[in-house]
Design an enzyme around this catalytic site. Structure first.
Site, PDB file in Angstrom:
ATOM      1  N   ASP A   5      40.247  20.114  62.941  1.00 37.47           N
ATOM      2  CA  ASP A   5      41.672  20.352  62.599  1.00 37.47           C
ATOM      3  C   ASP A   5      42.582  19.127  62.727  1.00 37.47           C
ATOM      4  OD1 ASP A   5      40.560  22.849  62.461  1.00 37.47           O
ATOM      5  OD2 ASP A   5      41.814  23.778  63.993  1.00 37.47           O
TER       6      ASP A   5
ATOM      7  N   CYS B  12      41.412  24.884  69.707  1.00 35.04           N
ATOM      8  CA  CYS B  12      40.363  24.988  68.682  1.00 35.04           C
ATOM      9  C   CYS B  12      39.097  24.224  69.037  1.00 35.04           C
ATOM     10  CB  CYS B  12      40.906  24.541  67.339  1.00 35.04           C
ATOM     11  SG  CYS B  12      42.108  25.735  66.689  1.00 35.04           S
TER      12      CYS B  12
ATOM     13  N   LYS C  15      39.058  27.529  58.148  1.00 34.84           N
ATOM     14  CA  LYS C  15      38.810  28.612  59.102  1.00 34.84           C
ATOM     15  C   LYS C  15      40.130  29.323  59.403  1.00 34.84           C
ATOM     16  CE  LYS C  15      39.037  25.537  63.149  1.00 34.84           C
ATOM     17  NZ  LYS C  15      40.241  26.047  63.789  1.00 34.84           N
TER      18      LYS C  15
HETATM   19  N1  TIU Z   1      43.614  23.512  65.990  1.00 40.63           N
HETATM   20  C1  TIU Z   1      44.184  24.120  67.038  1.00 40.63           C
HETATM   21  O1  TIU Z   1      43.942  23.777  68.183  1.00 40.63           O
HETATM   22  N2  TIU Z   1      45.125  25.122  66.755  1.00 40.63           N
HETATM   23  C2  TIU Z   1      46.182  25.435  67.568  1.00 40.63           C
HETATM   24  O2  TIU Z   1      46.945  26.335  67.283  1.00 40.63           O
HETATM   25  N3  TIU Z   1      46.340  24.658  68.695  1.00 40.63           N
HETATM   26  C3  TIU Z   1      47.355  24.682  69.565  1.00 40.63           C
HETATM   27  O3  TIU Z   1      47.261  24.001  70.588  1.00 40.63           O
HETATM   28  N4  TIU Z   1      48.435  25.411  69.305  1.00 40.63           N
END
Ligand code: TIU
Length: 229
Positions: free
Chosen positions: A25, A163, A130
Protein backbone atom coordinates in the site's frame (compact mmCIF):
# COMPACT_ATOMS: atom_id res chain seq x y z
CA UNK A 1 19.88 -18.74 -5.33
CA UNK A 2 19.87 -19.62 -1.61
CA UNK A 3 20.60 -16.67 0.69
CA UNK A 4 20.97 -16.41 4.43
CA UNK A 5 20.93 -13.12 6.30
CA UNK A 6 21.19 -11.88 9.86
CA UNK A 7 17.70 -11.32 11.21
CA UNK A 8 15.79 -11.31 14.46
CA UNK A 9 15.10 -13.48 16.35
CA UNK A 10 17.31 -15.80 14.24
CA UNK A 11 19.00 -15.93 10.81
CA UNK A 12 16.58 -16.01 7.85
CA UNK A 13 17.29 -18.29 4.88
CA UNK A 14 15.40 -18.18 1.62
CA UNK A 15 15.61 -19.27 -1.99
CA UNK A 16 15.19 -16.19 -4.20
CA UNK A 17 13.20 -18.09 -6.84
CA UNK A 18 10.74 -19.21 -4.14
CA UNK A 19 10.38 -15.78 -2.48
CA UNK A 20 8.27 -12.75 -3.31
CA UNK A 21 8.61 -9.15 -2.19
CA UNK A 22 5.22 -7.90 -0.98
CA UNK A 23 5.15 -4.10 -1.02
CA UNK A 24 2.13 -3.03 0.97
CA UNK A 25 0.00 0.00 0.00
CA UNK A 26 2.67 2.58 -0.92
CA UNK A 27 -0.14 4.79 -2.21
CA UNK A 28 -0.68 8.54 -2.26
CA UNK A 29 -3.78 7.96 -0.13
CA UNK A 30 -1.57 6.97 2.81
CA UNK A 31 1.66 8.88 2.17
CA UNK A 32 0.53 12.30 0.93
CA UNK A 33 -1.66 15.09 2.34
CA UNK A 34 -5.29 14.99 1.23
CA UNK A 35 -5.70 11.22 1.19
CA UNK A 36 -7.26 8.58 3.39
CA UNK A 37 -4.47 8.61 5.99
CA UNK A 38 -4.78 12.33 6.60
CA UNK A 39 -8.60 12.12 6.53
CA UNK A 40 -8.33 9.78 9.51
CA UNK A 41 -6.43 12.47 11.40
CA UNK A 42 -2.89 11.21 10.87
CA UNK A 43 0.36 13.11 10.28
CA UNK A 44 1.33 11.63 6.92
CA UNK A 45 4.86 13.09 7.08
CA UNK A 46 5.64 10.22 9.50
CA UNK A 47 5.67 7.84 6.51
CA UNK A 48 8.03 9.76 4.22
CA UNK A 49 11.19 8.23 5.65
CA UNK A 50 10.38 4.74 4.45
CA UNK A 51 10.05 5.64 0.75
CA UNK A 52 13.75 5.63 -0.07
CA UNK A 53 14.56 2.38 1.80
CA UNK A 54 11.50 0.76 0.20
CA UNK A 55 12.81 1.80 -3.21
CA UNK A 56 16.24 0.34 -2.39
CA UNK A 57 14.56 -2.89 -1.36
CA UNK A 58 12.54 -2.92 -4.58
CA UNK A 59 15.69 -2.31 -6.64
CA UNK A 60 17.38 -5.18 -4.82
CA UNK A 61 14.44 -7.54 -5.48
CA UNK A 62 14.48 -6.58 -9.14
CA UNK A 63 18.24 -7.13 -9.31
CA UNK A 64 17.87 -10.71 -8.05
CA UNK A 65 14.80 -11.24 -10.29
CA UNK A 66 12.48 -11.88 -7.38
CA UNK A 67 8.70 -11.91 -7.86
CA UNK A 68 7.19 -8.60 -6.75
CA UNK A 69 3.64 -7.91 -5.56
CA UNK A 70 2.46 -4.33 -5.02
CA UNK A 71 -0.74 -4.20 -3.00
CA UNK A 72 -3.14 -1.28 -2.97
CA UNK A 73 -5.98 -0.80 -0.54
CA UNK A 74 -8.76 0.59 -2.73
CA UNK A 75 -12.45 0.10 -3.27
CA UNK A 76 -14.66 -0.23 -6.32
CA UNK A 77 -16.26 3.09 -7.37
CA UNK A 78 -19.72 1.78 -6.39
CA UNK A 79 -18.36 0.84 -2.91
CA UNK A 80 -19.84 -2.66 -3.29
CA UNK A 81 -16.70 -4.14 -1.68
CA UNK A 82 -16.65 -1.73 1.29
CA UNK A 83 -18.51 -2.97 4.35
CA UNK A 84 -20.72 -0.36 6.09
CA UNK A 85 -18.59 -0.59 9.23
CA UNK A 86 -15.51 0.49 7.25
CA UNK A 87 -17.41 3.17 5.36
CA UNK A 88 -18.46 4.86 8.59
CA UNK A 89 -14.90 5.41 9.85
CA UNK A 90 -13.57 8.95 9.89
CA UNK A 91 -15.26 12.33 9.91
CA UNK A 92 -18.30 12.81 7.63
CA UNK A 93 -17.22 14.40 4.34
CA UNK A 94 -13.79 12.77 4.59
CA UNK A 95 -14.81 9.14 4.35
CA UNK A 96 -14.08 6.47 1.77
CA UNK A 97 -15.65 7.53 -1.52
CA UNK A 98 -15.92 11.21 -0.59
CA UNK A 99 -14.23 13.75 -2.91
CA UNK A 100 -10.76 14.96 -1.95
CA UNK A 101 -7.86 16.81 -3.56
CA UNK A 102 -6.59 13.53 -5.10
CA UNK A 103 -10.01 12.34 -6.24
CA UNK A 104 -12.46 10.17 -4.33
CA UNK A 105 -10.82 8.88 -1.16
CA UNK A 106 -9.51 5.29 -1.37
CA UNK A 107 -11.31 4.54 -4.64
CA UNK A 108 -9.56 2.47 -7.28
CA UNK A 109 -8.59 4.47 -10.35
CA UNK A 110 -8.47 7.82 -8.53
CA UNK A 111 -5.05 9.49 -8.35
CA UNK A 112 -4.98 9.09 -4.55
CA UNK A 113 -5.21 5.33 -4.85
CA UNK A 114 -2.18 5.17 -7.13
CA UNK A 115 1.36 4.40 -5.95
CA UNK A 116 3.84 7.14 -5.10
CA UNK A 117 6.08 7.56 -8.16
CA UNK A 118 9.20 6.18 -6.41
CA UNK A 119 7.42 2.85 -5.88
CA UNK A 120 5.63 2.57 -9.22
CA UNK A 121 5.32 -1.03 -10.40
CA UNK A 122 7.16 -2.19 -13.52
CA UNK A 123 5.62 -4.33 -16.25
CA UNK A 124 5.58 -7.95 -15.10
CA UNK A 125 5.12 -7.09 -11.42
CA UNK A 126 1.81 -8.01 -9.82
CA UNK A 127 -0.53 -5.22 -8.73
CA UNK A 128 -3.03 -6.58 -6.23
CA UNK A 129 -6.06 -4.51 -5.27
CA UNK A 130 -7.43 -5.46 -1.90
CA UNK A 131 -10.56 -4.26 -0.10
CA UNK A 132 -9.29 -5.03 3.38
CA UNK A 133 -6.24 -4.47 5.51
CA UNK A 134 -4.88 -7.98 4.88
CA UNK A 135 -3.50 -8.86 1.43
CA UNK A 136 -5.08 -12.33 1.54
CA UNK A 137 -8.64 -11.27 2.39
CA UNK A 138 -10.91 -11.41 -0.70
CA UNK A 139 -7.95 -11.65 -3.12
CA UNK A 140 -6.30 -14.42 -5.15
CA UNK A 141 -2.88 -13.82 -3.56
CA UNK A 142 -2.52 -17.27 -1.99
CA UNK A 143 -3.35 -19.03 -5.30
CA UNK A 144 -1.02 -16.72 -7.20
CA UNK A 145 1.88 -17.48 -4.82
CA UNK A 146 1.15 -21.21 -4.76
CA UNK A 147 1.19 -21.36 -8.57
CA UNK A 148 4.68 -19.88 -8.45
CA UNK A 149 5.84 -22.28 -5.74
CA UNK A 150 6.60 -19.36 -3.42
CA UNK A 151 7.22 -20.24 0.23
CA UNK A 152 8.81 -17.08 1.68
CA UNK A 153 7.64 -13.48 1.63
CA UNK A 154 9.61 -10.30 2.24
CA UNK A 155 7.35 -7.50 3.50
CA UNK A 156 7.62 -3.72 3.37
CA UNK A 157 5.24 -0.79 3.13
CA UNK A 158 2.64 1.02 5.21
CA UNK A 159 1.40 1.08 7.80
CA UNK A 160 3.42 -1.30 9.92
CA UNK A 161 0.79 -2.17 12.49
CA UNK A 162 -2.23 -2.11 10.19
CA UNK A 163 -1.93 -3.49 6.66
CA UNK A 164 1.64 -4.81 6.94
CA UNK A 165 1.13 -6.67 10.18
CA UNK A 166 -2.32 -7.96 9.19
CA UNK A 167 -0.91 -9.30 5.91
CA UNK A 168 2.06 -10.89 7.68
CA UNK A 169 -0.23 -12.64 10.15
CA UNK A 170 -2.43 -13.92 7.31
CA UNK A 171 0.66 -15.17 5.46
CA UNK A 172 2.14 -16.76 8.58
CA UNK A 173 -1.08 -18.71 9.17
CA UNK A 174 -0.94 -19.92 5.56
CA UNK A 175 2.55 -21.33 6.04
CA UNK A 176 4.76 -18.68 4.48
CA UNK A 177 8.05 -17.69 6.10
CA UNK A 178 7.74 -13.93 6.53
CA UNK A 179 10.53 -11.35 6.81
CA UNK A 180 9.81 -7.67 7.53
CA UNK A 181 12.42 -5.11 6.45
CA UNK A 182 12.70 -2.62 9.27
CA UNK A 183 13.61 0.63 7.44
CA UNK A 184 11.18 -0.04 4.57
CA UNK A 185 8.06 0.13 6.70
CA UNK A 186 6.52 2.98 8.70
CA UNK A 187 3.61 3.94 10.88
CA UNK A 188 1.91 7.24 11.66
CA UNK A 189 2.87 6.30 15.23
CA UNK A 190 6.58 5.43 15.62
CA UNK A 191 5.92 3.56 18.86
CA UNK A 192 3.38 1.35 17.05
CA UNK A 193 6.04 0.49 14.46
CA UNK A 194 8.49 -0.44 17.19
CA UNK A 195 5.84 -2.46 19.03
CA UNK A 196 5.02 -4.33 15.81
CA UNK A 197 8.66 -5.19 15.14
CA UNK A 198 8.90 -6.43 18.73
CA UNK A 199 5.74 -8.53 18.57
CA UNK A 200 6.55 -10.09 15.17
CA UNK A 201 9.88 -11.41 16.38
CA UNK A 202 8.90 -12.22 19.97
CA UNK A 203 8.33 -15.79 21.15
CA UNK A 204 10.91 -17.20 18.73
CA UNK A 205 9.41 -15.39 15.73
CA UNK A 206 5.73 -16.00 16.38
CA UNK A 207 4.74 -14.06 13.22
CA UNK A 208 8.08 -14.07 11.38
CA UNK A 209 11.46 -12.41 11.23
CA UNK A 210 12.68 -8.80 10.96
CA UNK A 211 15.93 -7.59 9.42
CA UNK A 212 17.68 -4.38 8.51
CA UNK A 213 17.77 -3.46 4.83
CA UNK A 214 21.56 -3.43 5.05
CA UNK A 215 21.57 -7.19 5.49
CA UNK A 216 20.08 -7.68 2.02
CA UNK A 217 22.06 -4.93 0.30
CA UNK A 218 25.34 -6.20 1.75
CA UNK A 219 24.43 -9.63 0.49
CA UNK A 220 23.86 -8.29 -3.00
CA UNK A 221 27.29 -6.67 -2.98
CA UNK A 222 28.92 -9.89 -1.85
CA UNK A 223 27.05 -11.67 -4.64
CA UNK A 224 28.39 -9.15 -7.14
CA UNK A 225 31.91 -9.78 -5.85
CA UNK A 226 31.36 -13.52 -6.27
CA UNK A 227 30.00 -12.97 -9.78
CA UNK A 228 33.10 -10.97 -10.79
CA UNK A 229 35.50 -13.70 -9.67
N1 TIU B 1 -2.50 0.30 4.35
C1 TIU B 1 -2.93 0.50 5.60
O1 TIU B 1 -2.21 0.31 6.57
N2 TIU B 1 -4.23 1.01 5.75
C2 TIU B 1 -4.63 1.79 6.80
O2 TIU B 1 -5.78 2.18 6.88
N3 TIU B 1 -3.66 2.14 7.72
C3 TIU B 1 -3.77 2.99 8.74
O3 TIU B 1 -2.83 3.07 9.53
N4 TIU B 1 -4.87 3.73 8.87
Amino acid sequence: MELGINAQPAPFSFETTRTALVMIDMQRDFLLPGGFGEALGNDVSQLAGCISPARQLLDWARSVRMSVVHTKEAHAPDLSDCPPAKLQRGAPGKRIGDPGPMGRILIDGESGSDFVPELAPLAGERVLRKPGKGAFYATDLDDWLQKRNISSLIFAGVTTEVCVQTSMREANDRGYNCLLIEEATASYFPHFKQATLDMVRAQGGIVGWTASLGELIVDRESLNVKARK
